[in-house]
Design a protein around this motif. Structure first.
Motif, PDB file in Angstrom:
ATOM      1  N   ALA A   1     -27.680 -52.123 -25.499  1.00 29.16           N
ATOM      2  CA  ALA A   1     -27.998 -52.346 -26.909  1.00 29.16           C
ATOM      3  C   ALA A   1     -27.104 -51.852 -27.946  1.00 29.16           C
ATOM      4  CB  ALA A   1     -29.370 -51.971 -27.387  1.00 29.16           C
ATOM      5  N   THR A   2     -26.777 -50.638 -27.391  1.00 29.87           N
ATOM      6  CA  THR A   2     -25.829 -49.452 -28.133  1.00 29.87           C
ATOM      7  C   THR A   2     -24.286 -50.541 -28.127  1.00 29.87           C
ATOM      8  OG1 THR A   2     -26.768 -47.777 -27.453  1.00 29.87           O
ATOM      9  CG2 THR A   2     -24.696 -47.450 -28.420  1.00 29.87           C
ATOM     10  N   ALA A   3     -23.942 -51.040 -26.964  1.00 27.18           N
ATOM     11  CA  ALA A   3     -22.525 -51.510 -26.805  1.00 27.18           C
ATOM     12  C   ALA A   3     -22.836 -52.823 -27.700  1.00 27.18           C
ATOM     13  CB  ALA A   3     -22.533 -52.037 -25.287  1.00 27.18           C
ATOM     14  N   VAL A   4     -23.902 -53.496 -27.856  1.00 25.69           N
ATOM     15  CA  VAL A   4     -24.043 -54.772 -28.490  1.00 25.69           C
ATOM     16  C   VAL A   4     -23.897 -54.240 -30.183  1.00 25.69           C
ATOM     17  CG1 VAL A   4     -25.635 -56.561 -29.213  1.00 25.69           C
ATOM     18  CG2 VAL A   4     -25.431 -56.204 -26.744  1.00 25.69           C
ATOM     19  N   LEU A   5     -24.560 -53.468 -30.542  1.00 21.67           N
ATOM     20  CA  LEU A   5     -24.408 -52.776 -31.948  1.00 21.67           C
ATOM     21  C   LEU A   5     -22.935 -52.538 -32.084  1.00 21.67           C
ATOM     22  CD1 LEU A   5     -25.869 -51.972 -34.558  1.00 21.67           C
ATOM     23  CD2 LEU A   5     -26.165 -49.774 -33.377  1.00 21.67           C
ATOM     24  N   ALA A   6     -22.397 -51.802 -31.223  1.00 24.01           N
ATOM     25  CA  ALA A   6     -20.810 -51.339 -31.733  1.00 24.01           C
ATOM     26  C   ALA A   6     -20.171 -52.573 -31.557  1.00 24.01           C
ATOM     27  CB  ALA A   6     -20.304 -50.565 -30.489  1.00 24.01           C
ATOM     28  N   ASN A   7     -20.371 -53.614 -30.846  1.00 21.85           N
ATOM     29  CA  ASN A   7     -19.575 -55.161 -30.882  1.00 21.85           C
ATOM     30  C   ASN A   7     -19.964 -55.943 -32.034  1.00 21.85           C
ATOM     31  OD1 ASN A   7     -17.406 -56.261 -29.582  1.00 21.85           O
ATOM     32  ND2 ASN A   7     -18.875 -57.399 -28.300  1.00 21.85           N
ATOM     33  N   ASP A   8     -20.765 -55.716 -32.972  1.00 21.96           N
ATOM     34  CA  ASP A   8     -21.280 -56.280 -34.098  1.00 21.96           C
ATOM     35  C   ASP A   8     -22.312 -57.555 -33.549  1.00 21.96           C
ATOM     36  OD1 ASP A   8     -19.977 -54.531 -35.620  1.00 21.96           O
ATOM     37  OD2 ASP A   8     -17.982 -55.813 -35.664  1.00 21.96           O
ATOM     38  N   GLY A   9     -22.844 -57.268 -32.566  1.00 20.43           N
ATOM     39  CA  GLY A   9     -23.826 -58.209 -32.150  1.00 20.43           C
ATOM     40  C   GLY A   9     -23.493 -59.342 -31.107  1.00 20.43           C
TER      41      GLY A   9
ATOM     42  N   ILE B   1     -15.694 -47.321 -26.217  1.00 18.61           N
ATOM     43  CA  ILE B   1     -16.794 -47.007 -25.282  1.00 18.61           C
ATOM     44  C   ILE B   1     -18.074 -46.750 -25.941  1.00 18.61           C
ATOM     45  CG2 ILE B   1     -15.959 -44.610 -25.550  1.00 18.61           C
ATOM     46  CD1 ILE B   1     -16.786 -44.063 -22.808  1.00 18.61           C
ATOM     47  N   ALA B   2     -19.134 -47.083 -25.359  1.00 23.17           N
ATOM     48  CA  ALA B   2     -20.614 -46.924 -25.754  1.00 23.17           C
ATOM     49  C   ALA B   2     -21.216 -46.050 -24.719  1.00 23.17           C
ATOM     50  CB  ALA B   2     -21.532 -48.214 -26.167  1.00 23.17           C
ATOM     51  N   ILE B   3     -22.057 -45.192 -24.906  1.00 25.59           N
ATOM     52  CA  ILE B   3     -22.698 -44.197 -24.106  1.00 25.59           C
ATOM     53  C   ILE B   3     -24.248 -44.132 -24.530  1.00 25.59           C
ATOM     54  CG2 ILE B   3     -22.956 -41.852 -23.251  1.00 25.59           C
ATOM     55  CD1 ILE B   3     -19.881 -41.649 -23.640  1.00 25.59           C
ATOM     56  N   ALA B   4     -24.763 -44.367 -23.464  1.00 23.43           N
ATOM     57  CA  ALA B   4     -26.453 -43.753 -23.435  1.00 23.43           C
ATOM     58  C   ALA B   4     -26.700 -42.752 -22.545  1.00 23.43           C
ATOM     59  CB  ALA B   4     -27.546 -44.872 -23.683  1.00 23.43           C
ATOM     60  N   LEU B   5     -27.331 -41.768 -22.717  1.00 23.36           N
ATOM     61  CA  LEU B   5     -27.884 -40.607 -21.708  1.00 23.36           C
ATOM     62  C   LEU B   5     -29.244 -40.173 -21.977  1.00 23.36           C
ATOM     63  CD1 LEU B   5     -27.306 -37.362 -22.171  1.00 23.36           C
ATOM     64  CD2 LEU B   5     -25.134 -38.471 -23.183  1.00 23.36           C
ATOM     65  N   ILE B   6     -29.465 -39.492 -20.660  1.00 23.60           N
ATOM     66  CA  ILE B   6     -30.956 -38.992 -20.692  1.00 23.60           C
ATOM     67  C   ILE B   6     -30.733 -37.561 -19.759  1.00 23.60           C
ATOM     68  CG2 ILE B   6     -32.007 -40.228 -18.850  1.00 23.60           C
ATOM     69  CD1 ILE B   6     -34.669 -39.708 -20.303  1.00 23.60           C
TER      70      ILE B   6
ATOM     71  N   HIS C   1     -40.655 -56.950 -31.858  1.00 17.99           N
ATOM     72  CA  HIS C   1     -40.519 -57.268 -30.675  1.00 17.99           C
ATOM     73  C   HIS C   1     -39.287 -58.497 -30.493  1.00 17.99           C
ATOM     74  CE1 HIS C   1     -40.856 -60.316 -27.300  1.00 17.99           C
ATOM     75  NE2 HIS C   1     -41.315 -59.345 -26.472  1.00 17.99           N
ATOM     76  N   ASP C   2     -39.583 -59.331 -31.461  1.00 19.50           N
ATOM     77  CA  ASP C   2     -38.681 -60.640 -31.514  1.00 19.50           C
ATOM     78  C   ASP C   2     -37.348 -60.213 -31.952  1.00 19.50           C
ATOM     79  OD1 ASP C   2     -40.790 -62.137 -30.808  1.00 19.50           O
ATOM     80  OD2 ASP C   2     -41.085 -62.981 -32.609  1.00 19.50           O
ATOM     81  N   PHE C   3     -37.071 -59.173 -32.479  1.00 17.61           N
ATOM     82  CA  PHE C   3     -35.833 -58.742 -33.287  1.00 17.61           C
ATOM     83  C   PHE C   3     -34.909 -57.981 -32.069  1.00 17.61           C
ATOM     84  CE2 PHE C   3     -32.960 -55.805 -35.073  1.00 17.61           C
ATOM     85  CZ  PHE C   3     -32.104 -56.615 -35.893  1.00 17.61           C
ATOM     86  N   MET C   4     -35.707 -56.986 -31.379  1.00 16.19           N
ATOM     87  CA  MET C   4     -35.281 -56.289 -30.299  1.00 16.19           C
ATOM     88  C   MET C   4     -34.809 -57.061 -29.009  1.00 16.19           C
ATOM     89  SD  MET C   4     -34.886 -53.454 -31.749  1.00 16.19           S
ATOM     90  CE  MET C   4     -35.676 -52.470 -33.069  1.00 16.19           C
ATOM     91  N   LYS C   5     -35.565 -58.135 -28.835  1.00 17.71           N
ATOM     92  CA  LYS C   5     -35.260 -58.854 -27.467  1.00 17.71           C
ATOM     93  C   LYS C   5     -33.867 -59.268 -27.209  1.00 17.71           C
ATOM     94  CE  LYS C   5     -37.148 -62.660 -24.792  1.00 17.71           C
ATOM     95  NZ  LYS C   5     -38.082 -63.678 -24.593  1.00 17.71           N
ATOM     96  N   PRO C   6     -33.145 -59.794 -28.428  1.00 19.07           N
ATOM     97  CA  PRO C   6     -31.700 -60.310 -28.096  1.00 19.07           C
ATOM     98  C   PRO C   6     -30.775 -59.055 -27.674  1.00 19.07           C
ATOM     99  CG  PRO C   6     -32.641 -61.267 -30.095  1.00 19.07           C
ATOM    100  CD  PRO C   6     -33.595 -60.217 -29.431  1.00 19.07           C
ATOM    101  N   PHE C   7     -30.979 -57.896 -28.055  1.00 23.28           N
ATOM    102  CA  PHE C   7     -30.197 -56.575 -27.995  1.00 23.28           C
ATOM    103  C   PHE C   7     -30.410 -56.088 -26.381  1.00 23.28           C
ATOM    104  CE2 PHE C   7     -30.156 -56.455 -32.368  1.00 23.28           C
ATOM    105  CZ  PHE C   7     -29.207 -55.870 -32.875  1.00 23.28           C
ATOM    106  N   GLY C   8     -31.453 -56.702 -25.622  1.00 21.78           N
ATOM    107  CA  GLY C   8     -31.778 -56.387 -24.178  1.00 21.78           C
ATOM    108  C   GLY C   8     -32.833 -55.508 -24.154  1.00 21.78           C
ATOM    109  N   PHE C   9     -33.625 -54.972 -25.227  1.00 24.51           N
ATOM    110  CA  PHE C   9     -34.695 -54.093 -24.737  1.00 24.51           C
ATOM    111  C   PHE C   9     -35.917 -54.997 -24.135  1.00 24.51           C
ATOM    112  CE2 PHE C   9     -32.695 -51.868 -28.359  1.00 24.51           C
ATOM    113  CZ  PHE C   9     -32.750 -50.720 -27.710  1.00 24.51           C
TER     114      PHE C   9
END
Length: 677
Positions: free
Chosen positions: A468-476, A583-588, A401-409
């Motif tokens: 979160a995908t964009a943050v990962l792509a942007n190296d945090g 560009i970072a994409i998430a879709l469902i 939980h604490d690790f995922m929170k800064p990514f925006g989850f």
């Protein structure tokens, strides 16, 4: 003689007395009149003069022109045009039945216009001006103007009318305006803005129209007009011009938005595309959509029923409001957490027999496929559930939980749209506050296992996954996602940017981030998304995902045997070009099935359009086509081709699942039973 003289003297005295009384009364009356005149002319001069001016001068508010909304290339999404309207003050117009007998002889009044007008009259004051007919043409306007004397209380006015030329495209982003309601008036009065809305009868109701109402509306002007006793204007005494509202320049690219919406091909779902380096939202899709033009002057009953009662819920803003379990698209972040927290090394091998056994219960891979000895790279490429099941107890739910929170989850991103939901990022503390029953408040280790593969209590918005995908792509580096790129001054054309600096930076080790990115690149090259990107002239990093809508309770999933709306959701998260993401994409795709075969092809169409307009570097294209300019690295375990299946959906554990979390939309319930913590 003496008596006669005495009587005459008395009469003279009485006469003099009467004369003095009369003179006194005259002076008293003149004094009273003088005092009253002094009071009116001197003491109450200012107040009476103001009242006289008000009787003579009419103050007419001039509503401002509403600001326009354009995309990043200047293509218009919302604009205004001038039109004529007929407005009626019921108290001055006389019997309405008589009005509707004579007025249609000059101007066409449809039955719908009459019904709408009568409804509005019933909802408002008889002394309020109510719109009877919109969009009169020049002929109708001039014909009525020549006969206006026959219709007291009916006035021809020119006004600005809102128009959405793109129709349903990006409707959930732009939103719409509507008539000001009683609740709107209360809100405006509480905020001290009511005076600025004199003469205005519409206000932003949804989307950017509502969020940026204070910018789009502008400032109301006024005109002081000298009028006759009957209210007819004579001349203009003073005028303060209105200040038009500012224009919104969006980060959206309408071309990309159209391609993304069309890629869903009638399926329900959502897509968010973000530029990682800036936080610009390039596409924001919620399907199905609606036409915002229907709401401008009040939607009719038939169209409202079609939208409101549709089982596809076209009015719901899915990327913002819908919360989902995100399945295997969560795994890259879990893998990064294991690396950063020192729970597992990247090249440490873990034996995958097709299931993970914990507390005497087995959690199986999709299709019960066994992958053998597996490292982290290969686990992501083939989407090994067993590998990530094992990470759950090692990391622990609170550390995850604490690790995922800064990514925006499970957090509000703060995007400039109203109605964003927080979702659920589970932890022990969350469960204690979410449930009242003491037994339900207890966290079980088996629940951590399901959380580690993106199921269980996990419930996130598509916007959170995209961010979160964009943050990962942007190296945090966390850039706040935003739809309004800048606010344009309508007078001088200058644009003020809305977001220019990072919100914060997550302290990540670059070697760990690079390892996850290489694994996601392998997912597209040889893993579960390889079929969707065959022959692509660019390099993509991504992860497929499939999430359950309901619990199988130990049964086997057969899509053709269950209701379409109970089938699995298909997901895909990715960024491109893999080496330098733009560009970072998430879709469902709701109830779409497998992420690799349903969701990934949607992303392929989006990338084909965007990267053809913004091509990758030649070096990246050579690498994507298998022509590296540098010596190829030694083969990793991920170079071993995975099994032919592209499934990435975790099956349920053998026991019954835990109860569904409150407030979760479409939450999966695939977890272990009551395993002691």
């Amino acid at each position: 003689m003496f008596e006669f003289k005495k009587t005459g003297q008395q009469q003279r005295q009485r006469f003099r007395l009467r004369a003095w009384v009369a003179v006194g009364l005259v002076f008293a009356c003149f004094g009273l009149l003088s005092w009253r005149l002094w009071q009116l002319q001197v003491e109450r001069h200012e107040g009476l003069a103001a009242r006289a001016d008000r009787n003579r001068i009419a103050v007419v508010p001039i509503p401002p022109r509403r600001g326009e909304i354009v995309d990043r290339n200047g293509e218009v999404l919302a604009r205004n045009y001038r039109t004529y309207t007929l407005e009626v003050v019921p108290a001055q117009a006389g019997p309405l039945d008589e009005l509707f007998k004579t007025l249609p002889q000059l101007v066409h009044i449809s039955p719908a216009d009459e019904r709408r007008f009568r409804r509005r009259v019933a909802e408002s004051s008889r002394y309020a001006s109510v719109v009877l007919r919109n969009n009169l043409n020049e002929t109708e306007a001039s014909w009525f103007a020549a006969h206006a004397f026959r219709f007291p209380g009916v006035e021809l006015k020119a006004r600005w009318v809102r128009e959405y030329p793109q129709g349903p495209v990006a409707a959930h982003v732009v939103g719409y305006i509507g008539r000001i309601s009683e609740s709107d008036l209360e809100t405006l009065e509480a905020s001290g803005q009511l005076g600025n809305y004199r003469g205005t009868d519409v206000i932003g109701k949804k989307g950017l129209e509502k969020t940026w109402e204070h910018v789009l509306h502008g400032r109301t002007g006024l005109e002081e007009v000298e009028v006759t006793a009957r209210g007819r204007p004579v001349r203009t005494l003073r005028r303060i011009d209105p200040q038009p509202g500012a224009n919104l320049v969006l980060s959206l690219d309408l071309g990309l938005q159209r391609v993304a919406e069309e890629a869903f091909a009638g399926q329900r779902g959502a897509l968010v595309a973000i530029e990682p380096a800036t936080g610009d939202v390039l596409a924001f899709v919620s399907q199905p959509s609606f036409d915002p033009n229907l709401f401008i002057d009040g939607i009719d009953v038939e169209n409202w029923k079609l939208l409101n009662e549709s089982p596809d819920h076209p009015l719901i803003n899915r990327p913002l409001y819908g919360t989902y379990p995100i399945g295997s698209t969560y795994k890259p972040f879990v893998a990064l957490a294991a690396l950063e927290l020192g729970k597992r090394r990247a090249h440490e091998r873990f034996y995958d027999p097709g299931y993970y056994e914990f507390g005497g219960q087995r959690f199986r891979n999709a299709g019960s496929v066994a992958y053998g000895m597996t490292d982290m790279n290969r686990a992501l490429v083939v989407s090994s559930d067993t590998y990530f099941y094992s990470l759950g107890p090692e990391i622990g739910v609170d550390a995850l939980h604490d690790f995922m929170k800064p990514f925006g989850f499970g957090q509000l991103t703060g995007i400039d749209l109203e109605g964003e939901r927080r979702g659920i990022l589970p932890s022990r503390e969350w469960k204690r506050s979410a449930y009242k029953d003491r037994e339900q408040q207890r966290w079980y280790a088996g629940e951590t296992i399901s959380v580690a593969v993106g199921q269980g209590y996990n419930s996130f918005t598509l916007l959170q996954l995209a961010q979160a995908t964009a943050v990962l792509a942007n190296d945090g580096v966390y850039m706040k996602p935003h739809l309004v790129r800048g606010v344009q001054d309508p007078l001088n054309g200058s644009i003020e940017p809305t977001v220019s600096e990072p919100s914060y930076r997550i302290p990540l080790k670059q070697e760990n981030v690079d390892l996850i990115k290489r694994a996601l690149n392998d997912v597209v090259k040889v893993g579960t998304a390889r079929r969707a990107f065959l022959g692509a002239p660019y390099n993509v990093a991504g992860k497929t995902g499939t999430a359950q809508v309901y619990s199988l309770r130990g049964g086997q999933y057969r899509a053709n045997e269950i209701d379409e709306r109970l089938r699995d959701h298909a997901l895909f998260m990715s960024f491109a070009p893999a080496e330098k993401p733009s560009i970072a994409i998430a879709l469902i795709v709701e109830n779409g099935g497998w992420g690799g075969s349903v969701a990934a092809p949607v992303a392929r169409k989006v990338y084909d359009y965007w990267l053809s307009r913004n091509p990758a570097d030649p070096e990246q294209i050579r690498q994507a086509q298998g022509r590296p300019s540098e010596p190829a690295p030694a083969p990793a375990m991920s170079d071993v081709p995975p099994p032919a299946t592209d499934t990435d959906r975790p099956p349920p554990a053998d026991p019954a699942p835990v109860p569904r979390a409150p407030g979760v939309v479409n939450a999966a319930r695939v977890t272990a039973g009551s395993i002691a913590p």
